[in-house]
Scaffold this active site. Sequence first.
Site: not given
Length: 369
Positions: A257, A261, A270
């Site tokens: 990805r 998200h 992160y």
Amino acid sequence: MVQLLAPDGTRTPHDEFDPVLAHLSAEDLRGFYRDMVMIRAADLEATALQRQGQLGLWASALGQEGAQIGIGHASRPQDYFVPTYREHGVAWARGIEPMTLLELFRGISHCGWDPHGLRTHPYMIVLGAQTPHAVGYAMGIQRDGAVGTGDLETDTAVLALFGDGTSSEGEVSESFTFAASFQAPVVFYTQNNQWAISVPASVQSRVPLAQRSRGWGIPSVRVDGNDVLACLAVGRIALDAARAGEGPRFIEALTYRMAAHTTSDDPTRYRPRAEEEEWAAKDPIARLRLHLAQIDEIDEAFTTACDEEGHELAMRLHHHIHAMPDPDPRELFEHVYAEPHPLVAAERAAYDDYLAQFEDEAQDQEGVR
């Protein structure tokens, strides 16, 4: 892991999968390239529209175009797809316009397309909720006698799509149980894009996701999800097996990805930059373009035309969404059941009374003026 196209575009021969792809022409390959360019252009514009306040949310599929276009074109017209909320390339391959997808994320419609006509279930936001639906539909097909007949236009399979995070949900395990027990004609297809929001796949599972289904006796395979040809070939073999009455299959498409998200997420908190750069070098669109250049089946005129067509699609999306009115909240109560339902009617009447309060207040204020 099955890989037919390396990141540099080199084609690797494969005894099992090459016959599945033997009918593909250079025109077909260019068509896959165009599909991925178009979906990426629509995806980027959708993110921009959300930033402009035109969409409530957007779940990008940036980087996953190869996994989606590959499996989307692996199906037959009668197959039924049950997606999650990020299957924009699969929707494109099934004939669903991007404008329709954006209407969902704007809150204009519950679905926007005919699930029966396009053989594609509405997007599912609740993680894992679609997998029991897919298995149930497959069991229904089985009971209708549309499996294992040998008729290419009759035999049908169901494709259940979900992500690596969803694979940890209990509904997926339950779906494996029913699919294996009843040998349902369903293919489970997970796009392992490495991150379930901020949780890495290594925390989701200590073993490759492809191994999980084997405990249920469901054959599985791991495929390079950034290789559109590998996803196409693996998908066709799995769907053919399901249609033939050989039971369920599981495919793990290893991809990435490249965006957040959703537009409410910040991956910089992160996800290491070095990891993003590593996967950017495996881009599915660039990979197919390199392969087509190696076999001398693509030129600058074609890639420029694709880019221009993608831009035109993005502009159509932009103007379409900006021109849309706000939805009537009463439409929430439509299409809940096929036939009128007294409970829904009572809830709608109560909601009408609630909305009437605001109309009365507006009239009172106008009277004061």
